[in-house]
Design a protein around this motif. Structure first.
Motif, PDB file in Angstrom:
ATOM      1  N   THR A  78      46.203  30.472   6.067  1.00 47.74           N
ATOM      2  CA  THR A  78      47.336  29.631   5.759  1.00 47.74           C
ATOM      3  C   THR A  78      47.177  28.521   4.952  1.00 47.74           C
ATOM      4  O   THR A  78      46.122  27.852   4.823  1.00 47.74           O
ATOM      5  N   PHE A  79      48.287  28.323   4.056  1.00 45.37           N
ATOM      6  CA  PHE A  79      48.231  27.251   3.076  1.00 45.37           C
ATOM      7  C   PHE A  79      49.276  26.182   3.500  1.00 45.37           C
ATOM      8  O   PHE A  79      50.246  26.617   3.962  1.00 45.37           O
ATOM      9  N   PHE A  80      49.000  24.914   3.420  1.00 49.53           N
ATOM     10  CA  PHE A  80      50.051  23.929   3.760  1.00 49.53           C
ATOM     11  C   PHE A  80      49.726  22.686   2.894  1.00 49.53           C
ATOM     12  O   PHE A  80      48.818  21.959   2.994  1.00 49.53           O
ATOM     13  N   ASN A  81      50.859  21.976   2.244  1.00 52.85           N
ATOM     14  CA  ASN A  81      50.707  21.034   1.312  1.00 52.85           C
ATOM     15  C   ASN A  81      52.076  20.417   1.117  1.00 52.85           C
ATOM     16  O   ASN A  81      53.044  21.108   0.649  1.00 52.85           O
ATOM     17  N   ASN A  82      52.078  18.977   1.116  1.00 51.84           N
ATOM     18  CA  ASN A  82      53.529  18.535   0.971  1.00 51.84           C
ATOM     19  C   ASN A  82      53.512  17.707  -0.415  1.00 51.84           C
ATOM     20  O   ASN A  82      54.405  17.156  -0.391  1.00 51.84           O
ATOM     21  N   LYS A  83      52.591  17.857  -1.139  1.00 55.83           N
ATOM     22  CA  LYS A  83      52.574  17.125  -2.490  1.00 55.83           C
ATOM     23  C   LYS A  83      52.855  18.233  -3.532  1.00 55.83           C
ATOM     24  O   LYS A  83      52.902  17.524  -4.705  1.00 55.83           O
ATOM     25  N   VAL A  84      52.398  19.303  -3.381  1.00 49.91           N
ATOM     26  CA  VAL A  84      52.269  20.316  -4.629  1.00 49.91           C
ATOM     27  C   VAL A  84      53.782  20.578  -5.054  1.00 49.91           C
ATOM     28  O   VAL A  84      54.570  21.061  -4.388  1.00 49.91           O
ATOM     29  N   PRO A  85      53.889  20.392  -6.486  1.00 49.21           N
ATOM     30  CA  PRO A  85      55.418  20.755  -6.993  1.00 49.21           C
ATOM     31  C   PRO A  85      55.655  22.086  -6.937  1.00 49.21           C
ATOM     32  O   PRO A  85      54.595  23.239  -6.945  1.00 49.21           O
ATOM     33  N   VAL A  86      56.715  22.758  -7.086  1.00 46.97           N
ATOM     34  CA  VAL A  86      57.165  24.058  -6.991  1.00 46.97           C
ATOM     35  C   VAL A  86      56.436  24.932  -7.996  1.00 46.97           C
ATOM     36  O   VAL A  86      56.018  26.079  -7.866  1.00 46.97           O
ATOM     37  N   TYR A  87      56.570  24.504  -9.287  1.00 43.82           N
ATOM     38  CA  TYR A  87      55.777  25.287 -10.515  1.00 43.82           C
ATOM     39  C   TYR A  87      54.183  25.255 -10.283  1.00 43.82           C
ATOM     40  O   TYR A  87      53.467  26.616 -10.681  1.00 43.82           O
ATOM     41  N   GLU A  88      53.503  24.505  -9.562  1.00 42.19           N
ATOM     42  CA  GLU A  88      52.157  24.574  -8.996  1.00 42.19           C
ATOM     43  C   GLU A  88      51.927  25.606  -7.838  1.00 42.19           C
ATOM     44  O   GLU A  88      51.103  26.343  -7.928  1.00 42.19           O
ATOM     45  N   TYR A  89      52.953  25.518  -6.899  1.00 46.99           N
ATOM     46  CA  TYR A  89      52.881  26.318  -5.555  1.00 46.99           C
ATOM     47  C   TYR A  89      52.968  27.711  -6.081  1.00 46.99           C
ATOM     48  O   TYR A  89      52.443  28.566  -5.429  1.00 46.99           O
ATOM     49  N   ALA A  90      53.692  27.930  -7.341  1.00 49.49           N
ATOM     50  CA  ALA A  90      54.101  29.451  -7.665  1.00 49.49           C
ATOM     51  C   ALA A  90      52.687  29.961  -8.121  1.00 49.49           C
ATOM     52  O   ALA A  90      52.183  31.248  -7.788  1.00 49.49           O
ATOM     53  N   LYS A  91      51.912  29.136  -8.753  1.00 50.56           N
ATOM     54  CA  LYS A  91      50.458  29.637  -9.260  1.00 50.56           C
ATOM     55  C   LYS A  91      49.621  30.135  -7.821  1.00 50.56           C
ATOM     56  O   LYS A  91      48.940  30.705  -7.784  1.00 50.56           O
ATOM     57  N   ILE A  92      49.594  29.098  -6.812  1.00 45.68           N
ATOM     58  CA  ILE A  92      48.910  29.194  -5.731  1.00 45.68           C
ATOM     59  C   ILE A  92      49.296  30.407  -4.725  1.00 45.68           C
ATOM     60  O   ILE A  92      48.654  31.316  -4.505  1.00 45.68           O
ATOM     61  N   VAL A  93      50.757  30.433  -4.892  1.00 46.67           N
ATOM     62  CA  VAL A  93      51.157  31.806  -4.005  1.00 46.67           C
ATOM     63  C   VAL A  93      50.842  32.965  -4.810  1.00 46.67           C
ATOM     64  O   VAL A  93      50.226  34.228  -4.257  1.00 46.67           O
ATOM     65  N   ASP A  94      50.885  33.158  -5.974  1.00 46.67           N
ATOM     66  CA  ASP A  94      50.355  34.136  -6.766  1.00 46.67           C
ATOM     67  C   ASP A  94      48.977  34.628  -6.661  1.00 46.67           C
ATOM     68  O   ASP A  94      48.570  35.707  -6.440  1.00 46.67           O
ATOM     69  N   SER A  95      48.159  33.578  -6.794  1.00 49.97           N
ATOM     70  CA  SER A  95      46.770  33.824  -6.468  1.00 49.97           C
ATOM     71  C   SER A  95      46.456  34.224  -5.236  1.00 49.97           C
ATOM     72  O   SER A  95      45.521  35.056  -5.043  1.00 49.97           O
TER      73      SER A  95
END
Length: 527
Positions: free
Chosen positions: A383-400
């Motif tokens: 599980t991943f949770f973060n309230n500071k990561v912007p959407v464009y960075e979060y997309a990289k995390i989800v993809d990875s």
């Protein structure tokens, strides 16, 4: 060599436990006036308070903590000049009862026998006791006004703090009013009142050792209750023999009773518990008579999820894999998040399908962006949770993360900023294994839309499917934060579901976990 009377008195006046045993009188459970012999919990608390400036106590009912505090306050006022002591209760009748007990203790001191030991009472009114040595004890009710405004105190006690209406403001005011010297003390004592309040956060932080407060928990199986509840234990044992035809034995214990017996090794506590549960709900019993801190925070009523099952899971969660053991196997992009924002419980296995739920936030420090992955058997793997990561960075995390877990099938909530994330996943990263929702346009034509569009109607389906999967054991959740959010997830008066509201109360992890169940239920695989 025997001590002289003067030496004995000096020793007694220098030791609170001896002082209470010799000079403090109380009314016991048999309505008799007796000297206060500290029970084991009172002794433990006294030792803790003597060594620590800030102490917080969670307890079962009728443990004698309020009696201890009153006696300690009187002891300090008598043995020191100019003590300024404040005792705060949450409502008028309890404040009055506390102060009447305190005044009785003061009136029953043997002043005639020992005129040099006990200062005379200078003033004794509705909420203040003032002694000739300048020491003062005040009892007030917690309200909207700041506690202790305009004064400084050597000892402050907050009674039944979990029920105060403005906990943050009252505690801040109390701490600011406490004298800064080594001898000043602030204690909080209360039964619990659910999870959505400052007291819950404060106690759990202290219990884990992450606070200036030192925590003490008093279970209903504590030795003190052998004497305190002896009469009720006798009644319960008699009832048990009549109801079940015999006294309880170890082999007759239910599954939820075995941990309690392991804690106390006393079957009378278990029979008493069964007897009490004849007239009260289990959740009510947990709040009044918990056997561990987490039980005390279970609240009944509006909760969506079965709190007993949530608690049981919290007691048996799997720890996340240590960063040093797995970081070389995890994609480089994700390594900095391991153990803080990314909890990994199982590494991906070949030929296993994984399903994920993705909730997206803007990354501005409010709501959290969350991703929960389960395997084909329903066990949470990360599980991943973060309230500071912007959407464009979060997309990289989800993809990875998705590709790391064998190109997991992901259900992404498309509401608000979920749509741009879906577009990035599909167009920039070529991530195609995504949940598609069947929708109809106004012409009656069917089309498949990427992501899960949450509406008032299907949110109920989303949560109820997750509730069923969790409570029937079809999924296994490991992340503590998911389970804690499930403890405050409620159905409100307007029939909407969500967290109880307020600072630091979120439901983002509940949504991502629920979406992972929808992904698994879809049974699709587009890659």
């Amino acid at each position: 060599m025997a001590l002289t009377k003067k030496q004995k008195l000096k020793r007694i006046m220098g030791d609170f436990e001896l002082f209470a045993k010799n000079f403090i009188y109380i009314i016991d459970n048999n309505n008799e006036k007796v000297k206060l012999k500290l029970n084991q919990a009172q002794v433990e608390l006294n030792n803790l308070i003597d060594k620590n400036k800030f102490v917080i106590v969670s307890k079962a009912r009728q443990g004698g903590i309020s009696t201890y505090v009153l006696a300690k306050a009187l002891y300090r006022a008598i043995t020191n000049e100019n003590e300024n002591i404040l005792i705060v209760s949450y409502k008028q009748d309890s404040s009055k009862a506390l102060f009447e007990k305190l005044k009785s203790m003061n009136q029953w001191l043997p002043r005639d026998d020992y005129p040099d030991l006990f200062p005379e009472t200078k003033r004794d009114n509705r909420d203040e006791l003032l002694l000739e040595n300048g020491s003062r004890i005040t009892c007030i009710v917690a309200g909207n006004k700041d506690i202790g405004r305009g004064s400084s105190y050597s000892m402050i006690h907050l009674s039944e703090f979990a029920f105060y209406s403005n906990q943050e403001k009252q505690l801040l005011s109390a701490e600011q009013s406490l004298l800064k010297g080594d001898g000043s003390r602030l204690t909080i004592e209360t039964t619990s009142n659910g999870i959505g309040n400052l007291y819950y956060r404060l106690f759990m932080s202290a219990y884990k050792g992450n606070s200036k407060y030192k925590a003490m928990f008093i279970s209903f199986t504590h030795d003190l209750y052998k004497d305190q509840f002896r009469a009720e234990h006798d009644q319960a044992e008699k009832w048990h023999k009549e109801y079940y035809g015999k006294r309880l034995s170890v082999k007759d214990l239910e599954e939820d009773e075995k941990p309690i017996y392991a804690q106390c090794k006393n079957l009378r506590f278990i029979m008493w518990r069964r007897w009490k549960l004849m007239d009260m709900e289990l959740e009510e019993f947990y709040q009044e008579y918990p056997s561990n801190p987490l039980e005390s925070f279970i609240s009944s009523g509006e909760n969506v999820f079965n709190q007993t099952k949530v608690l049981e899971r919290l007691n048996h969660i799997l720890p996340a894999l240590p960063k040093k053991e797995i970081e070389n196997e995890v994609p480089e992009l994700l390594r900095k998040y391991i153990g803080k924002h990314l909890m990994i419980y199982r590494l991906p296995k070949p030929n296993v399908k994984y399903y994920g739920g993705v909730d997206v936030a803007s990354g501005g420090g409010g709501d959290y962006s969350t991703l929960t992955l389960i395997d084909q058997d329903g066990e949470e793997v990360c599980t991943f949770f973060n309230n500071k990561v912007p959407v464009y960075e979060y997309a990289k995390i989800v993809d990875s993360l998705g590709k790391f877990y064998n190109y997991a099938f992901l259900a992404v909530e498309r509401n608000n900023v979920g749509t741009p994330l879906l577009e990035r996943l599909r167009k920039e990263y070529g991530y195609l294994n995504l949940y598609k929702q069947k929708v109809f346009n106004q012409k009656g034509q069917k089309k498949m839309q990427l992501g899960w569009q949450t509406t008032q109607v299907n949110k109920s389906i989303l949560i109820q499917d997750y509730k069923e999967s969790f409570e029937k054991g079809f999924i296994l959740i490991h992340t503590k934060e998911i389970l804690e959010q499930m403890q405050i997830y409620v159905e409100k008066e307007n029939k909407k579901m969500g967290n109880k509201g307020g600072n630091d109360k979120h439901d983002d992890l509940v949504i991502s976990a629920a979406l992972s169940v929808q992904a698994q239920k879809a049974g699709k695989w587009y890659v």
